[in-house]
Design an enzyme around this catalytic site. Structure first.
Site, PDB file in Angstrom:
ATOM      1  N   HIS A 151       0.855  -1.226  -0.110  1.00  0.00           N
ATOM      2  CA  HIS A 151       0.001  -0.215   0.173  1.00  0.00           C
ATOM      3  C   HIS A 151       0.692   1.363  -0.044  1.00  0.00           C
ATOM      4  O   HIS A 151       0.486   2.295  -0.516  1.00  0.00           O
ATOM      5  CB  HIS A 151      -0.944   0.108   1.315  1.00  0.00           C
ATOM      6  CG  HIS A 151      -2.276  -0.802   0.987  1.00  0.00           C
ATOM      7  ND1 HIS A 151      -2.970  -1.524   1.870  1.00  0.00           N
ATOM      8  CD2 HIS A 151      -2.901  -1.131  -0.152  1.00  0.00           C
ATOM      9  CE1 HIS A 151      -3.739  -2.045   1.540  1.00  0.00           C
ATOM     10  NE2 HIS A 151      -3.731  -1.625   0.329  1.00  0.00           N
ATOM     11  N   ASP A 187     -10.367  -5.384 -26.181  1.00  0.00           N
ATOM     12  CA  ASP A 187     -10.957  -6.414 -26.310  1.00  0.00           C
ATOM     13  C   ASP A 187     -10.960  -6.735 -27.955  1.00  0.00           C
ATOM     14  O   ASP A 187     -10.892  -7.793 -28.334  1.00  0.00           O
ATOM     15  CB  ASP A 187     -12.778  -6.318 -26.181  1.00  0.00           C
ATOM     16  CG  ASP A 187     -12.949  -6.244 -24.811  1.00  0.00           C
ATOM     17  OD1 ASP A 187     -12.310  -7.281 -24.067  1.00  0.00           O
ATOM     18  OD2 ASP A 187     -13.498  -5.440 -24.053  1.00  0.00           O
ATOM     19  N   CYS A 205     -10.538   4.297 -27.839  1.00  0.00           N
ATOM     20  CA  CYS A 205     -10.846   4.513 -26.597  1.00  0.00           C
ATOM     21  C   CYS A 205     -10.014   3.306 -25.989  1.00  0.00           C
ATOM     22  O   CYS A 205      -9.843   3.270 -24.713  1.00  0.00           O
ATOM     23  CB  CYS A 205     -12.103   4.734 -26.255  1.00  0.00           C
ATOM     24  SG  CYS A 205     -13.216   3.432 -26.322  1.00  0.00           S
TER      25      CYS A 205
HETATM   26  C1  PEP Z   1     -11.729  -1.732 -24.977  1.00  0.00           C
HETATM   27  O1  PEP Z   1     -12.107  -3.138 -24.747  1.00  0.00           O
HETATM   28  O2  PEP Z   1     -10.625  -1.514 -25.582  1.00  0.00           O
HETATM   29  C2  PEP Z   1     -12.614  -0.892 -24.025  1.00  0.00           C
HETATM   30  C3  PEP Z   1     -12.295   0.348 -24.332  1.00  0.00           C
HETATM   31  O3  PEP Z   1     -13.348  -1.460 -23.163  1.00  0.00           O
HETATM   32  P1  PEP Z   1     -12.932  -2.279 -21.841  1.00  0.00           P
HETATM   33  O4  PEP Z   1     -11.649  -2.011 -21.512  1.00  0.00           O
HETATM   34  O5  PEP Z   1     -13.626  -1.476 -20.680  1.00  0.00           O
HETATM   35  O6  PEP Z   1     -13.660  -3.520 -21.928  1.00  0.00           O
HETATM   36 MG    MG Z   2     -14.147  -3.541 -24.276  1.00  0.00          MG
END
Ligand code: PEP
Ligand code: MG
Length: 866
Positions: free
Chosen positions: A481, A742, A789
Site C-alpha cells: 500500500h 477487447d 478509446c
Molecule cells: C476496450 O475493450 O478497449 C475498451 C475500451 O473497453 P474495456 O477496456 O472497458 O473493456
Molecule cells: Mg471492451
C-alpha cells in the site's frame, strides 16, 4: 426452534473443553462453554428466571418454549460463596433476551476459582436438544450461539430438515484468489448472517466472519473452496455467498479504473509497473559490522526496487522506528479488557475520521485497517489471551503477529503485503494503549527524502506531501500500500534497498532515481548539479506540456486531433479537465457502482452522470452503457455460470438480456442536463440488430421523457465481427469507438487477463491494425467520426500509427493527455500514413513495435523530436 444468544463476550468452546467432568461429559446437559472477557452475564433469550444460586454464581432460565437453560459462571465458583458476584434478577422475574442477569468481578474469579469458563446448557435434554452450536469462535453478547429443538422438531430435522449441514464447493475464479478485498467482502457478508459459515480450502477451515483467517487459507485462482453452514435456509445463504464471490470484480480500487489501459501502456513501453524491476544484488558501499551497518561512504550508490517512478533530489530525513515496550502480565482481566476496548475504540474513531477526508489509495488503506480492527478472529484471539491474564498490549501483539506470520508463510507476495497493514494496525493499537501520540513522524523540511527501514501506510498518509520529495526504504515491497500511495501522491520511491540505507545520515544529500532504481548518497557537486539539471528540465518539459495541454491539438501539418479522456468517476473527470482533456470519450459506467448488492437506481445514476457532466463543464461526455460480464462481473447482477464468460453474456448482450436495467440506465443518461452534452456508446456490438434494439428502447424513453433533441448513439468496435462489417454497423450509428483492449483479445484469441500471455497480447499486432484500418475506412466512407478509446490510444508508440490509419480522436488515461498532445504536435499526417502502411504489411507485433519504437528521424518521415 429457539435460538439462544451469547450471554457473555468471550470465546465460545465445545463443552468438552470445560475443566470439569460433570460439564465436559454433559452429565447436566448439552450446550457450549464460554471463556469470558466481559463481566456481565446477560439473558440468552426471553423467559423466566427459574433460580439464582445462593452463592449467585449460577442462574437458570426457562425459555418460552419450555427449554431450561443453566448459566454457570466459572468452575468451582461456588466456593467463593457469592464474593465478587452481584445478582441483578431473582427467581420468578421475567427477562428479555440481552437483559443483564449477574455482574461479577473477573479478577476475584480469576484468583479464587478453578476456571472462568462458563457453561451454558440445556438441562431438560429429554425434551430438547442442541443443534447448530457455534464453537471455536469469539463471541459478543447477543451473538447467536446455538439452537434448541424440541423432540418433534428434532425428528423433522433428522428427516432431512433443520440441522442438516449444507456445503457448496466451487473453483475460485478471482485472478488473485481470496486476497484482502474479497476476504473483507466475504467477512462483511458473513457478519450479517445468522448462520455460522465456515470456509474450507487446502484441508483447513476458517470462520467466514474473519477476513484475516480467510486470507490465511491462502486460496488462489483456480483453487477449490467449500462453503459450509447448517440449518434452515443454509443452502440459500451459501448460494448467495457463492454468487458474491463469483461476482467480485477484480477491477482496481476507485480512481484507477483505467488499469487495463495503464498496465498495457506500461508493459508495451517497457516501463515496468512499480516493482517489476527487481533490485540488483549490489547493495551499496557501506561498511557493515556484526552489529549492523556502521557507515556509508560519500558518493556511494545503492540499488533498490522501484515502487513509484520518478526522480528526486533532496536531503535525507531518517526515521528510526521506536519499538513499543510491552509487558506480558496483565493488571487484572477487567482492567485489560476495558483498556483493550478503549484503545480499539480510539483507533477506530481516528480511522473513521481519516476515512472521511481521504480518497483513492489512501482510503483503501484506511478501509483495510478498519476491517482488521474489528476482525472476528484477531479480536477473539486477543480477548482469549486477556482472559488468561495477559496484558491487552501483549494479547493484541500476539494475535496480530500470529496472523501476520501465517500470511507471510503463504509465500504469496500479495498476501505478504497485507502484513504491512496488520503490523501498522498493531502499533496504532499499542500506541493507543500506551497513551502516546499516534505517530512519531518528524516535521519535514523542504525537499525531504524519507529514509526508513519500512514505512507504515498510516505514517505516509500523515506526512506533509508538499515537502516530501522521495522515499527510500530498506525493506518494503513494490506492491504494498505504501508503494500504491506513493505513486498516487506522485512521490518517487525505492524499496528493498537493504540495511545499508539505514546508515545514511540525517541531512545527507540524496539523488533518488526511481526510473533506474538507484540511490546516490552524498554525490559530489558535479553529480548533484547534473541531477538537479535533469530534474529541472523534466519539470520544465512537464510544465510546458501541461501549459500547452489546454490548447487545441493539431499535428505539425495542421490536422486537428481531439484528445479525450477515459473516466470512471467524478474525481477523474476533474483530473482530466485539469490535464487538458477535451471531453470524455468513454465513461465506464460499470465502475461507478461496484460492490453493490442491488442495482443503482435511476436517480443514483443520474447524480453520478450529472456530476461528471458538470465537472466536464460543457465538454462532450460519451457514456457507455453497462459493460458487465466476462472479466467484469458485478455482484448485483449474478450472471448464469458460463463455460467461457468472455464469449458469453457481455456488454450489450447483457443489457438486452436484462432490458429493465438498460431502460433505467437510458432514462438516467437522458435526464442529464444539458441533454446534448451526452452521447450513448454501446459495448460489444457484433451486428446492427443489437443497435436497432437499443435504439427502439431509446426512442421510447425519449418519448416518455418528452425529449425532442436527438441523442447521438455510437457503437464500440471491439469484436472482429463488428470490424469486418463496420460498413453496415456505421449506418446505424452516429459514431464509432474502437475498443482495442477487447479487439486485441478477440482477434488474437488471447485472454486479456492472462498473465502468461501478457507480453504477447499486443494491440500493435498487424491483424488488429488491419481491423482498425477497415473500421476507419468504413466510417470515412459514411462521413462518420471514429475514435479509439482502448489502451492503444494511450501508448505514445502507437499514436503515430493510429493517426496514420485515419483516427482523429483518441480517448486516453487522463494524466497522459498533456504528453500525448505534445507528441502529436511533432507529427505530420503524411509521415504517420507511411508509417501505418508499413505496419499493416508486417508479420508480427514485435516487428511493428520495433518500427514504432525507432527513433524519430526525418529519414523515417517524422519530424525530429524537439
Ligand atoms: C476496450 O475493450 O478497449 C475498451 C475500451 O473497453 P474495456 O477496456 O472497458 O473493456
Ligand atoms: Mg471492451
Amino acid at each position: 426452534m429457539l435460538t439462544l444468544h451469547s450471554p457473555l463476550r468471550g470465546w465460545c468452546a465445545p463443552l468438552d473443553e470445560t475443566p470439569d467432568e460433570v460439564f465436559a461429559q454433559r452429565l447436566l446437559g448439552d450446550g457450549v462453554a464460554i471463556d469470558p472477557t466481559g463481566d456481565t452475564l446477560h439473558a440468552p433469550c426471553d423467559g423466566e428466571i427459574v433460580s439464582v444460586a445462593a452463592s449467585k454464581h449460577a442462574v437458570a432460565v426457562r425459555a418460552e418454549n419450555g427449554a431450561e437453560i443453566l448459566l454457570h459462571v466459572g468452575i468451582d465458583t461456588v466456593v467463593l460463596a457469592g464474593e465478587g458476584f452481584q445478582a441483578l434478577v431473582q427467581a420468578g422475574d421475567r427477562v428479555r433476551q440481552g437483559q443483564p442477569l449477574l455482574k461479577f468481578d473477573l479478577d476475584v474469579l480469576a484468583r479464587g476459582a478453578k476456571s472462568l469458563i462458563t457453561p451454558m446448557l440445556i438441562t431438560n435434554g429429554d425434551r430438547f436438544s442442541v443443534v447448530e452450536a457455534c464453537v471455536g469462535v469469539g463471541v459478543d453478547v447477543g451473538d447467536a450461539l446455538f439452537k434448541v429443538v424440541n423432540a418433534a422438531e428434532d425428528a423433522a430435522a433428522a428427516a432431512g430438515g433443520a440441522g442438516q449441514e449444507e456445503s457448496l464447493s466451487f473453483v475460485v475464479p478471482l485472478e488473485h484468489g481470496i486476497h484482502a478485498r474479497p476476504a473483507a467482502l466475504i467477512a462483511n457478508f458473513a457478519k450479517t448472517q445468522a448462520h455460522e459459515i465456515n470456509i474450507k480450502a487446502h484441508g483447513r477451515s476458517a470462520n467466514a466472519r474473519s477476513a484475516v483467517s480467510l486470507m490465511a487459507l491462502g486460496v488462489k485462482h483456480g483453487d477449490e473452496m467449500t462453503l459450509v453452514a447448517s440449518g434452515d435456509g443454509a443452502r440459500s445463504v451459501l448460494d448467495r455467498l457463492k454468487q458474491l464471490v463469483l461476482g467480485i470484480s477484480e477491477a482496481p480500487h476507485a480512481g484507477s479504473a483505467d488499469k487495463a489501459a495503464r498496465s498495457h501502456v506500461a508493459s508495451k513501453d517497457s516501463e515496468p509497473e512499480p516493482g517489476q524491476e527487481r533490485a540488483h544484488e549490489q547493495r551499496g558501499a557501506s561498511e557493515t559490522t556484526a552489529g549492523g551497518v556502521r557507515s556509508i561512504s560519500s558518493g556511494s550508490r545503492l540499488r533498490g526496487v522501484i515502487a513509484s517512478r520518478g526522480l528526486a533530489v533532496g536531503r535525507a530525513v531518517t526515521l528510526k522506528a521506536a519499538e513499543i515496550a510491552v509487558v506480558e502480565a496483565g493488571r487484572g482481566i477487567g482492567h485489560e479488557s476495558a483498556e483493550f476496548e478503549r484503545a480499539r475504540d480510539e483507533v477506530r474513531a481516528r480511522l473513521n475520521q481519516l476515512a472521511q477526508h481521504s480518497q483513492g489509495a489512501a482510503k483503501d488503506v484506511i478501509t483495510a485497517h478498519l476491517e482488521f480492527i474489528d476482525d472476528w478472529e484477531l479480536v477473539a484471539s486477543a480477548r482469549r489471551a486477556i482472559s488468561r491474564g495477559k496484558s491487552a498490549a501483549f494479547a493484541w501483539r500476539r494475535a496480530v503477529r500470529d496472523s501476520a506470520d501465517t500470511l507471510r508463510a503463504l509465500g504469496d507476495p500479495r498476501m505478504a503485503e497485507r502484513v504491512d497493514d496488520l503490523i501498522d494496525l498493531e502499533s496504532q493499537v499499542l500506541l493507543a494503549l500506551s497513551g502516546e501520540a499516534p505517530t512519531a513522524i518528524p516535521a519535514l523540511p523542504e525537499r525531504a527524502i524519507l529514509v526508513a527501514d519500512d514505512l507504515k501506510p498510516s505514517q505516509l498518509v500523515s506526512l506533509d506531501a508538499t515537502k516530501l520529495a522521495g522515499i527510500c526504504l530498506a525493506a518494503g515491497g513494490p506492491t504494498s500500500h505504501v508503494a500504491i500511495l506513493a505513486a498516487a501522491m506522485g512521490v518517487p520511491a525505492l524499496v528493498a534497498l537493504g540495511p545499508a540505507v539505514l546508515a545514511v545520515e540525517d541531512g545527507a544529500w540524496l539523488v533518488l532515481d526511481a526510473e533506474q532504481g538507484n540511490l546516490s548518497i552524498s554525490p559530489d557537486q558535479i553529480a548533484l548539479a547534473a541531477a538537479e539539471q535533469t530534474l529541472a528540465s523534466r519539470r520544465q518539459r512537464q510544465q510546458t506540456e501541461r501549459a500547452a495541454a489546454h490548447a487545441d491539438c493539431r499535428t505539425a501539418d495542421g490536422e486537428r486531433i481531439e484528445v479525450f479522456a477515459n473516466l470512471a468517476s467524478i474525481a477523474e473527470a476533474q483530473v482530466a479537465v485539469a490535464h487538458g482533456a477535451e471531453g470524455c470519450g468513454l465513461l465506464r459506467t460499470e465502475f461507478l457502482f461496484l460492490e453493490r448488492e442491488s442495482p443503482p437506481s435511476e436517480d443514483e445514476q443520474l447524480q453520478q452522470y450529472q456530476g461528471i457532466a458538470r465537472a466536464l463543464d460543457g465538454r462532450p461526455l460519451v457514456i457507455r452503457t453497462l459493460d458487465i460480464g466476462g472479466d467484469k462481473p458485478i455482484p448485483y447482477l449474478p450472471l448464469p455460470a458460463e463455460e467461457n464468460p468472455a464469449l458469453g453474456l457481455r456488454g450489450v448482450r447483457t443489457s438486452l438480456w436484462r432490458p429493465d436495467l438498460l431502460r433505467v440506465q437510458l432514462r438516467a443518461i437522458l435526464r442529464v442536463q444539458p441533454v446534448d452534452q451526452c452521447r450513448v456508446l454501446l459495448p460489444m456490438i457484433t451486428d446492427p440488430a443489437e443497435i436497432r434494439a437499443v435504439r427502439r428502447m431509446l426512442d421510447e424513453v425519449r418519448r416518455e421523457l418528452s425529449i425532442g433533441t436527438p441523442v447521438q448513439v455510437g457503437a464500440m468496435i471491439e469484436t472482429p465481427s463488428s470490424a469486418v462489417i463496420a460498413g453496415r454497423i456505421v449506418r446505424e450509428v452516429d459514431f464509432l469507438s474502437i475498443g482495442t483492449n477487447d479487439l486485441t483479445q478477440y482477434t488474437l484469441a488471447m485472454d486479456r487477463g492472462h498473465a502468461e500471455l501478457a507480453h504477447r497480447i499486443d494491440g500493435l499486432h498487424p491483424a488488429v491494425l488491419n481491423l482498425i484500418a477497415m473500421t476507419v475506412d468504413a466510417a470515412d466512407e459514411h462521413h462518420k467520426l471514429v475514435a479509439v478509446c482502448g489502451g492503444l490510444a494511450s501508448e505514445p508508440a502507437a499514436v503515430p500509427i493510429l493517426i496514420g490509419l485515419g483516427v482523429r480522436e483518441l480517448s486516453v488515461v487522463p494524466t497522459l493527455v498533456p504528453q500525448l498532445k505534445s507528441l502529436i504536435r511533432t507529427l505530420t499526417v503524411e509521415a504517420c500514413r507511411s508509417l501505418a502502411q508499413r505496419a499493416l504489411g508486417m508479420d508480427t507485433a514485435e516487428a511493428v513495435r520495433a518500427l514504432a519504437n525507432e527513433p524519430m528521424t526525418p529519414a523515417r518521415g517524422l519530424l525530429p523530436a524537439e
